[in-house]
Enzyme design. Structure first.
Site, short mmCIF file in Angstrom:
data_model
loop_
_atom_site.label_atom_id
_atom_site.label_comp_id
_atom_site.label_asym_id
_atom_site.label_seq_id
_atom_site.Cartn_x
_atom_site.Cartn_y
_atom_site.Cartn_z
N LYS A 1 86.42 16.27 9.97
CA LYS A 1 85.34 15.40 9.48
C LYS A 1 85.93 14.21 8.72
O LYS A 1 85.55 13.07 8.96
CB LYS A 1 84.41 16.22 8.58
N SER A 2 86.85 14.48 7.80
CA SER A 2 87.41 13.39 6.99
C SER A 2 88.10 12.35 7.88
O SER A 2 87.95 11.14 7.67
CB SER A 2 88.45 13.95 6.01
N GLY B 1 78.62 12.24 1.57
CA GLY B 1 79.27 11.68 0.39
C GLY B 1 80.46 10.81 0.78
O GLY B 1 80.73 9.78 0.15
N GLN C 1 87.66 10.89 -2.15
CA GLN C 1 86.61 9.91 -1.91
C GLN C 1 86.74 8.75 -2.89
O GLN C 1 86.60 7.58 -2.52
CB GLN C 1 85.24 10.57 -2.01
N ASP D 1 86.84 22.39 -0.31
CA ASP D 1 85.69 22.72 0.54
C ASP D 1 85.72 24.16 1.03
O ASP D 1 84.74 24.64 1.61
CB ASP D 1 85.63 21.77 1.74
N LYS E 1 78.98 19.00 -5.33
CA LYS E 1 79.09 18.88 -3.87
C LYS E 1 77.66 18.85 -3.29
O LYS E 1 76.71 18.60 -4.01
CB LYS E 1 79.92 20.03 -3.30
N ARG F 1 77.86 24.51 -5.72
CA ARG F 1 78.43 25.61 -4.93
C ARG F 1 78.86 26.80 -5.79
O ARG F 1 79.03 27.89 -5.26
CB ARG F 1 79.58 25.10 -4.06
N ARG G 1 78.34 24.29 4.22
CA ARG G 1 79.44 25.24 3.91
C ARG G 1 78.88 26.55 3.34
O ARG G 1 79.50 27.60 3.48
CB ARG G 1 80.45 24.60 2.98
#
Ligand code: S3P
Length: 431
Positions: free
Chosen positions: A19-20, A93, A171, A317, A344, A348, A390
């Site tokens: 994803k990143s 995000g 990020q 994550d 997040k 979480r 997640r």
């Protein structure tokens, strides 16, 4: 969606693209000159949000639902166009924070928003350094959250800064480095612990002048980036669910193909091995500036461990699935230095503790993590995923080992990062 106990897991899986890396490839491809071809692009909702935003900014992006290849005809660093409408990043995000760095250097105003979860997440962490660089950026509700409004800087160009980030966040780091592409002079970011370095690696691949030294990275602006091919490795954060499942479900053996094993992302493998896991690599190689390998995982007897400090950003994550794993490890697992989990897609720490407790686990929340006493058998329960991908995937794995039915609400939120997750899990489940 309902999950039941399985006997064993067997087979081979190719998890979708990282994803990143997929986000960054769309962003840098749009800012580059020439063509960028991305293969094994993640067709998850978050990365599709990035494509949508860059199309609104005038980038020519060829992408279809039926192919994981995306072709971008880049606009160059100064070729983006003012969007006709507000940019909506959905749940992402990464899109929100990285695009803010890029947009701070443009000569047009833009408003950025996202879904209910994104509008609760902290943006002060990017607003503050971007303002120091001369960006004209504000939180429209004055609460340091989105929607954000970014106007053209009042300076002729942003100015480079040395930013000592209070958080180890890729990020935040990436946002500042991308703004640094538009700054006069060098831009440097130092973080308390090294976070994922995909932006640095990919900027280098595109020809940027970027230099890393430990937890410090410096970018010197140069006039252009050059389009190129980006093969995206499989996402280790998606592989993590199968790694955990393979370790805890009896007699399992899984081969997970072509997984990114970048050392700023592989903390999950280190902590699993430390707790006794049988995990091996095969076919280790390098693609597009990133290391990859096939991961072979076998059922193992695990023991509890302490997880904290500099390893946390490398598995941030994966902490939800590590909490599930800890329920099946002998003894106590301590997770600390992980208060970032509270900001997040959901909180979480609270969501994991609440739902694993419902399943009978011995788990308590701490200020910056969790304490888990492993070995108590889990039973099925009704789980609210809070629309956090997640969380949903973690409880699907817990459900494979619980007595009775586990019912996950809002299970389809896995579309954010792994749309085919349930199909892949079903394929390897044997009864
Ligand atoms: C990401 C960085 C991490 C991670 C997120 C993706 C990225 O966030 O949790 O899922 O692509 O840069 P932080 O850097 O804010 O910790």
């Amino acid at each position: 969606m309902i999950f039941n106990k399985v006997k064993t897991l067997q087979g081979e899986i190719a998890v979708p693209g990282d994803k990143s890396i997929s986000h960054r490839a769309v962003m840098l491809g749009s800012l580059a000159e020439g063509t960028t071809e991305i293969t094994n692009f993640l067709q998850g909702a978050d990365c599709l949000s990035t494509i949508r935003c860059f199309r609104q900014l005038g980038a020519e992006i060829e992408a279809t639902a039926s192919s994981n290849t995306v072709t971008i005809h880049g606009k160059g660093l100064h070729g983006l166009l003012p969007p006709q409408e507000v940019l909506d990043v959905g749940n992402s995000g990464t899109t929100m924070r990285l695009i803010s760095g890029i947009l701070s250097g443009q000569s047009f105003p833009v408003t950025l928003t996202g879904d209910e979860s994104i509008r609760r997440r902290p943006m002060g962490r990017i607003i503050e350094p971007l303002r120091r660089m001369g960006a004209d950026i504000e939180s429209l509700q004055h609460n340091d959250c989105a929607p954000l409004f970014i106007n053209r800087s009042k300076l002729s160009a942003l100015k480079g800064i040395h930013y000592n980030s209070p958080v180890a966040s890729a990020q935040v780091k990436s946002c500042i480095l991308l703004a640094g592409l538009y700054a006069e002079g060098e831009t440097t970011v130092t973080e308390p612990f090294l976070s994922r370095d995909h932006t640095e690696r990919m900027l280098k691949e595109f020809g940027a002048a970027i230099h890393a030294n430990g937890n410090t990275v410096t970018i010197t602006p140069n006039p252009h980036l050059t389009g190129r091919s980006i093969p995206v490795p499989g996402d280790i954060s998606s592989a993590a669910y199968f790694i955990a499942a393979g370790l805890i479900v009896p007699n399992s053996e899984l081969v997970i193909k072509n997984v990114g094993i970048n050392p700023t992302r592989d903390g999950i493998l280190h902590v699993c091995r430390r707790s006794g896991a049988d995990i091996r690599y095969e076919n280790v190689s390098q693609i597009g500036g990133e290391p990859v390998a096939d991961i072979i995982v076998r059922h193992s007897d695990l023991h509890g461990i302490e997880i904290g400090g500099s390893i946390i950003p490398t598995l941030i994550d994966e902490i939800p699935i590590l909490a599930v794993l800890a329920c099946f490890a002998k003894g106590r697992t301590v997770i600390r230095d992980a208060s970032e989990l509270k900001v997040k897609e959901s909180n979480r720490i609270d969501v994991m503790v609440e739902n694993l407790s419902k399943m009978g686990a011995d788990i308590i929340a701490t200020e910056d993590g969790m304490l888990i006493q492993g070995g108590k058998p889990l039973h099925g329960a009704v789980i609210d995923s809070k629309s956090d991908h997640r969380i949903a995937m973690s409880f699907a794995i817990a459900g494979l080992m619980a007595e009775g039915e586990t019912e996950i609400h809002n299970a389809q939120c896995v579309d954010i990062s792994y749309p085919e997750f349930y199909e892949d899990l079903k394929r390897i489940s044997k009864n």
